[in-house]
Design a protein around this motif. Structure first.
Motif, PDB file in Angstrom:
ATOM      1  N   HIS A  31       2.970 -15.325   8.699  1.00  0.00           N
ATOM      2  CA  HIS A  31       3.436 -14.343   7.711  1.00  0.00           C
ATOM      3  C   HIS A  31       2.977 -14.787   6.324  1.00  0.00           C
ATOM      4  CE1 HIS A  31       6.254 -12.007   5.191  1.00  0.00           C
ATOM      5  NE2 HIS A  31       6.082 -11.107   6.135  1.00  0.00           N
ATOM      6  N   TYR A  33       4.547 -15.238   3.758  1.00  0.00           N
ATOM      7  CA  TYR A  33       5.474 -16.114   3.046  1.00  0.00           C
ATOM      8  C   TYR A  33       5.334 -17.579   3.469  1.00  0.00           C
ATOM      9  CZ  TYR A  33       8.164 -11.833   1.826  1.00  0.00           C
ATOM     10  OH  TYR A  33       8.586 -10.605   1.356  1.00  0.00           O
ATOM     11  N   ASP A  47       1.865  -8.694   7.611  1.00  0.00           N
ATOM     12  CA  ASP A  47       3.260  -8.291   7.430  1.00  0.00           C
ATOM     13  C   ASP A  47       3.906  -8.133   8.808  1.00  0.00           C
ATOM     14  OD1 ASP A  47       2.530  -5.752   8.399  1.00  0.00           O
ATOM     15  OD2 ASP A  47       3.044  -4.677   6.566  1.00  0.00           O
ATOM     16  N   SER A  48       5.175  -7.796   8.838  1.00  0.00           N
ATOM     17  CA  SER A  48       5.896  -7.779  10.116  1.00  0.00           C
ATOM     18  C   SER A  48       5.284  -6.791  11.112  1.00  0.00           C
ATOM     19  CB  SER A  48       7.358  -7.397   9.899  1.00  0.00           C
ATOM     20  OG  SER A  48       7.955  -8.271   9.020  1.00  0.00           O
ATOM     21  N   MET A  71      10.745 -12.960  14.107  1.00  0.00           N
ATOM     22  CA  MET A  71       9.340 -12.553  14.264  1.00  0.00           C
ATOM     23  C   MET A  71       8.767 -13.141  15.554  1.00  0.00           C
ATOM     24  SD  MET A  71       7.966 -13.017  10.346  1.00  0.00           S
ATOM     25  CE  MET A  71       8.610 -11.997   9.015  1.00  0.00           C
ATOM     26  N   TYR A 119      16.131  -2.337  11.058  1.00  0.00           N
ATOM     27  CA  TYR A 119      15.051  -3.133  10.449  1.00  0.00           C
ATOM     28  C   TYR A 119      14.737  -4.298  11.384  1.00  0.00           C
ATOM     29  CZ  TYR A 119      12.692  -5.436   6.449  1.00  0.00           C
ATOM     30  OH  TYR A 119      11.798  -6.014   5.582  1.00  0.00           O
ATOM     31  N   ASN A 121      14.129  -7.213  10.905  1.00  0.00           N
ATOM     32  CA  ASN A 121      14.751  -8.495  10.529  1.00  0.00           C
ATOM     33  C   ASN A 121      16.162  -8.582  11.113  1.00  0.00           C
ATOM     34  OD1 ASN A 121      12.576  -7.961   8.715  1.00  0.00           O
ATOM     35  ND2 ASN A 121      13.353  -9.498   7.311  1.00  0.00           N
ATOM     36  N   SER A 136       9.256  -2.498   6.922  1.00  0.00           N
ATOM     37  CA  SER A 136       9.151  -1.824   5.620  1.00  0.00           C
ATOM     38  C   SER A 136       7.892  -0.971   5.554  1.00  0.00           C
ATOM     39  CB  SER A 136       9.203  -2.829   4.474  1.00  0.00           C
ATOM     40  OG  SER A 136       8.371  -3.914   4.745  1.00  0.00           O
ATOM     41  N   HIS A 182      15.352 -11.820  -1.956  1.00  0.00           N
ATOM     42  CA  HIS A 182      15.067 -10.655  -2.799  1.00  0.00           C
ATOM     43  C   HIS A 182      16.245 -10.290  -3.707  1.00  0.00           C
ATOM     44  CE1 HIS A 182      11.763 -10.474   0.059  1.00  0.00           C
ATOM     45  NE2 HIS A 182      11.116  -9.849  -0.910  1.00  0.00           N
ATOM     46  N   HIS A 205       8.990  -5.624  -3.324  1.00  0.00           N
ATOM     47  CA  HIS A 205       9.334  -5.377  -1.918  1.00  0.00           C
ATOM     48  C   HIS A 205      10.637  -4.577  -1.875  1.00  0.00           C
ATOM     49  CE1 HIS A 205      10.222  -6.108   2.311  1.00  0.00           C
ATOM     50  NE2 HIS A 205       8.957  -6.491   2.437  1.00  0.00           N
ATOM     51  N   GLU A 207      13.147  -4.816  -0.171  1.00  0.00           N
ATOM     52  CA  GLU A 207      14.375  -5.592   0.047  1.00  0.00           C
ATOM     53  C   GLU A 207      15.029  -5.957  -1.284  1.00  0.00           C
ATOM     54  OE1 GLU A 207      13.683  -9.004   2.537  1.00  0.00           O
ATOM     55  OE2 GLU A 207      12.825  -7.781   4.121  1.00  0.00           O
ATOM     56  N   SER A 221       5.726  -2.907   1.579  1.00  0.00           N
ATOM     57  CA  SER A 221       5.761  -4.103   2.423  1.00  0.00           C
ATOM     58  C   SER A 221       4.865  -5.172   1.810  1.00  0.00           C
ATOM     59  CB  SER A 221       5.237  -3.766   3.818  1.00  0.00           C
ATOM     60  OG  SER A 221       3.823  -3.655   3.795  1.00  0.00           O
ATOM     61  N   THR A 222       4.915  -6.364   2.366  1.00  0.00           N
ATOM     62  CA  THR A 222       4.080  -7.438   1.825  1.00  0.00           C
ATOM     63  C   THR A 222       2.605  -7.026   1.838  1.00  0.00           C
ATOM     64  OG1 THR A 222       4.171  -8.452   4.018  1.00  0.00           O
ATOM     65  CG2 THR A 222       5.630  -9.358   2.342  1.00  0.00           C
TER      66      THR A 222
HETATM   67  P1  13P Z   1       7.194  -7.408   5.579  1.00  0.00           P
HETATM   68  O1  13P Z   1       7.307  -6.596   6.816  1.00  0.00           O
HETATM   69  O2  13P Z   1       6.965  -6.590   4.353  1.00  0.00           O
HETATM   70  O3  13P Z   1       6.151  -8.471   5.746  1.00  0.00           O
HETATM   71  O4  13P Z   1       8.601  -8.132   5.285  1.00  0.00           O
HETATM   72  C1  13P Z   1       9.081  -9.200   6.026  1.00  0.00           C
HETATM   73  C2  13P Z   1      10.171  -9.898   5.347  1.00  0.00           C
HETATM   74  O5  13P Z   1      10.900 -10.663   5.924  1.00  0.00           O
HETATM   75  C3  13P Z   1      10.392  -9.627   3.945  1.00  0.00           C
HETATM   76  O6  13P Z   1      11.410 -10.444   3.477  1.00  0.00           O
END
Ligand code: 13P
Ligand code: SF4
Length: 328
Positions: A31, A33, A47-48, A71, A119, A121, A136, A182, A205, A207, A221-222
């Motif tokens: 990811h 991050y 991204d996710s 994930m 979501y 997450n 997202s 966030h 983002h 979030e 999204s990212t």
């Molecule tokens: P994305 O799907 O935008 O990559 O977001 C994942 C996430 O955990 C954002 O905090």
């Protein structure tokens, strides 16, 4: 050429990871991050939604997932015949923690006329209680395919749900969860930064709370934030999401300046995801060497959690055949 990353008794960890990746027929998914060294080692960074699609499509035997636990669980749900390792099994997510499965099941039961749009997450157990998973980057496309009078529960992120309510004119019932990262951005500090850089657009983002999104020029999204940062003609961009994504921005547009939006005291590390930070190069090496820690899921729960994930991939146009992602 990057300098060797040596540790664990002087091993060249990059070379060792390269060797194990080949020997294990492994794919490394990361990811945005994750720390830069991990992003640079990965076969795919995304991204996710992109990571879910890649996990569903890979021909590799082992998926080394550099991200957080939900994930890696998604990878296992979609690719049960593969070994899925997560460098640190403690890499959770505050959104997942904010939505315990039993409480979510009770909330659903109390609203039998609502569908549950959830979501990504969240835990596999919460997914198993959901109708459609969204990320997202897929939520808007998926919402556009649901009738406007459809009653919807949206969990677990109240900020993301509120953002999509605002964008689509819906009135989804929101679970009161939030991301600690966030929620740490400061409106006061962001406004100070905007005064210092009046021409810099803000990319945020969803979030983030509304008091941050209200100052954003683009929300996504990212990957959407990354695409915007690379494509805009602006030479300075303020980035309101986890700052490790700036690594890809600096690689893609070395002439531009990317400034991470500040947290409460203007200078804290509170907007770094502490869960993502648990994965390190050393732990990635050990995970590939030992094929541990491994994601294992109860089969009945996996099947129940797969159904809403498959719906997301279908509705987002991401149902893919095997073999479109391999090793580097
Ligand atoms: P994305 O799907 O935008 O990559 O977001 C994942 C996430 O955990 C954002 O905090
Ligand atoms: Fe979870 Fe927030 Fe970290 Fe994303 S940034 S993984 S939502 S804690």
């Amino acid at each position: 050429m990057n300098a060797p990353v040596t540790s664990l008794a002087g091993l060249d960890l990059r070379a060792e990871i390269e060797r194990l990746r080949r020997e294990r027929n492994a794919v490394i998914l990361a990811h945005y991050y994750q720390e830069p060294e991990i992003q640079d080692l990965a076969d795919f960074v995304g991204d996710s939604l992109d990571l879910s699609a890649k996990a569903a499509a890979t021909d590799a035997e082992v998926i080394a997932f550099c991200g957080v636990r939900f994930m890696a669980e998604v990878a296992k749900i979609l690719s049960p015949d593969k070994t899925v390792v997560l460098p640190d099994m403690a890499a959770g997510c505050s959104l997942e923690d904010s939505c315990p499965p039993e409480q979510f099941a009770a909330f659903r039961a109390a609203h039998p006329d609502h569908i549950a749009l959830t979501y990504i997450n969240c835990s596999a157990a919460v997914k198993a209680h959901s109708d459609i998973i969204v990320t997202s980057s897929s939520a808007e496309t998926i919402l556009s395919q649901l009738p406007m009078d459809q009653k919807i529960i949206f969990a677990p992120d109240r900020n993301l749900g509120a953002w999509f309510n605002r964008k689509t004119g819906r009135d989804m019932l929101l679970w009161p969860g939030a991301c600690i990262v966030h929620e740490a951005f400061s409106e006061t500090e962001l406004l100070k930064l905007k005064i210092e850089h009046p021409d810099a657009p803000v990319a945020a983002h969803p979030e983030c709370p509304a008091f941050i999104l209200d100052h954003a020029d683009v929300v996504g999204s990212t990957r959407a934030i990354l695409d915007f940062a690379l494509g805009t003609s602006a030479d300075t961009i303020i980035v309101a999401t986890e700052p490790h994504i700036i690594h890809q921005m600096e690689k893609g547009a070395p002439g531009k300046r990317f400034i991470g939006a500040p947290g409460a005291d203007g200078n804290c590390n509170c907007n770094m995801c502490p869960y993502m930070a648990m994965n390190t190069i050393e732990k990635l090496y050990l995970a590939l060497r030992d094929l541990e820690p491994r994601i294992e899921l109860d089969e009945a729960m996996r099947i129940a959690a797969k159904r809403p994930l498959d719906r997301m991939l279908e509705m987002a146009g991401r149902s893919v055949g095997r073999g479109d992602v391999g090793r580097r």
